[in-house]
Design an enzyme around this catalytic site. Structure first.
Site, PDB file in Angstrom:
ATOM      1  CG  ASP A  95      -0.248  -0.049   2.571  1.00 28.84           C
ATOM      2  OD1 ASP A  95       0.990  -0.187   2.607  1.00 28.84           O
ATOM      3  OD2 ASP A  95      -0.954   0.047   3.592  1.00 28.84           O
ATOM      4  CD  GLU A  96       5.585   1.039   2.974  1.00 28.31           C
ATOM      5  OE1 GLU A  96       6.522   1.821   2.749  1.00 28.31           O
ATOM      6  OE2 GLU A  96       5.644   0.140   3.828  1.00 28.31           O
TER       7      GLU A  96
END
Ligand code: NAD
Ligand code: TYD
Length: 350
Positions: free
Chosen positions: A132-133
């Site tokens: 998700d980064e």
């Protein structure tokens, strides 16, 4: 799916995935694990698997950046499915020395995509594991979804974003059957003790300092690693080709809250006493440059379309994780020392 190549299978999530696939899932084929065995890879994690599944599990020490070596693996094992974990994975290391992240995460992924393209006739699926980064940082409100624009802030997340784009492009341009998953922070057994949870568990146990970056109010959405593995397998089997799924546990926690929680749990367990209550070990230290404030995932698509849901709450998952590190002090000592390099040499004859 007859011959599945898993890359990076000796790392944290890869190890848990291979164990889940061979011990618990309905996968019936052969699994070929290619791992370069960087500091983060430990084949000893899968020794038992090697013994229990001699016909169905193969380990090969190779670097995904070596295109010729990877071609030999593809040809020899007639790879038809890939689950691609191999990566440099630690943000702090990417800030100190980004080069390896560009090589493994971007060039390595490109090599695998090229091989998949050349073997398109037999390719069933290329599943790409991501984070998700890649979406950057959230404010106090809102969630990442499959529609969130990319906005990576660290060399790690930028290299993962780059690999995601390549995977998507190979689907659009060459028709490669791909799926992608962007998952939140994982925790659980076999995580290398440079990441927040194992680092804090071990330091707290030993009475060492607990370095919390900045004000400690940064938020991550935590998912127990086995729940990530069930999500990956669900996506591989039923996910729509060409699509992305965001994966998260709906478990937002501030870093300081996690560290305090694990201090209190350890204080209440029959472990060797230290000179103070463990919360007193917390030290606020200089913040990480470009430190993303908040990650939170909306995994409605995966839950609704593919019927996935996580089993662990943060409290149950954290207790299991602490128990695992308490019960595996030999593993901890080995991965912290050079001794497991010797084990590799004696086991694999190098
Ligand atoms: P890890 O660092 O524990 O393991 C990475 C593995 O890849 C190691 O076994 C290492 O030896 C291997 N590797 C590294 N470079 C290689 C190369 N050039 N060739 C072959 N093997 C190589 O990482 P992890 O936490 O298990 O993460 C696995 C994947 O999941 C990564 O792609 C990461 O970006 C992604 N991811 C991780 C998290 C998390 O919280 N850990 C969350 C979301 C996504
Ligand atoms: P980390 O486990 O490195 O995962 P990521 O950076 O991929 O989210 O860190 C999780 C959070 O914990 C992140 O906000 C940084 C913070 N952190 C600390 O405060 N102290 C530490 O020693 C570490 C390793 C991380």
């Amino acid at each position: 799916m007859k011959n599945m190549l898993v890359t990076g299978g000796c790392g944290f999530i890869g190890t848990n995935f291979i164990r889940y696939i061979l011990e618990e899932s309905d996968f019936e084929g052969r699994l070929i694990n290619v791992d370069a065995l960087t500091y983060a890879g430990n084949p000893e994690n899968l020794k038992e698997i090697e013994e229990r599944f001699p016909e169905r599990y193969v380990f090969i020490q190779e670097d995904i950046c070596d295109a010729d070596a990877m071609r030999r693996v593809f040809d020899a094992y007639k790879i038809d499915t890939l689950c691609h974990f191999a990566a440099e994975s630690h943000v702090d290391r990417s800030i100190a020395a980004p080069g390896a992240f560009i090589q493994t995460n971007i060039v390595g992924t490109f090599n695998l995509l090229e091989l998949a393209r050349k073997n398109l006739d037999r390719l069933v699926l290329f599943h790409h594991i991501s984070t998700d980064e890649v979406f950057g940082s959230l404010g106090p409100e809102g969630y990442f979804t499959e529609e969130t624009p990319y906005s990576p802030n660290s060399p790690y997340s930028a290299s993962k974003a780059s690999s995601d784009h390549l995977v998507r492009a190979y689907h659009k341009t060459y028709g490669l059957p791909v799926t992608l998953s962007n998952c939140s922070n994982n925790y659980g057994p076999y995580q290398f003790p440079e990441k927040l949870l194992p680092l804090m568990i071990l330091n707290a146990l030993e009475g060492g300092s607990l370095p919390v970056y900045g004000d400690g109010r940064h938020v991550r959405d935590w998912l127990y690693v086995r729940d990530h593995c069930t999500a990956i397998w669900r996506i591989m089997k039923a996910g729509k080709r060409g699509e992305t799924y965001t994966v998260g546990g709906n478990t937002e926690m501030e870093n300081i809250g996690i560290v305090e929680m694990l201090c209190d749990i350890l204080d209440g367990l029959p472990v060797p006493k230290i000179h103070c209550a463990r919360r007193a070990l917390i030290a606020f230290v200089k913040d990480r440059p470009g430190h993303d404030r908040r990650y939170a995932i909306d995994s409605t698509k995966l839950r609704r379309q593919l019927g996935w849901q996580p089993e662990e709450s943060f409290e149950t998952g954290l207790r299991k994780t602490i128990r695992w590190y308490l019960d595996h002090r030999d593993w901890v000592d080995r991965v912290r020392s050079g001794a497991y390099q010797q084990w590799i040499a004696s086991h694999y004859g190098e």
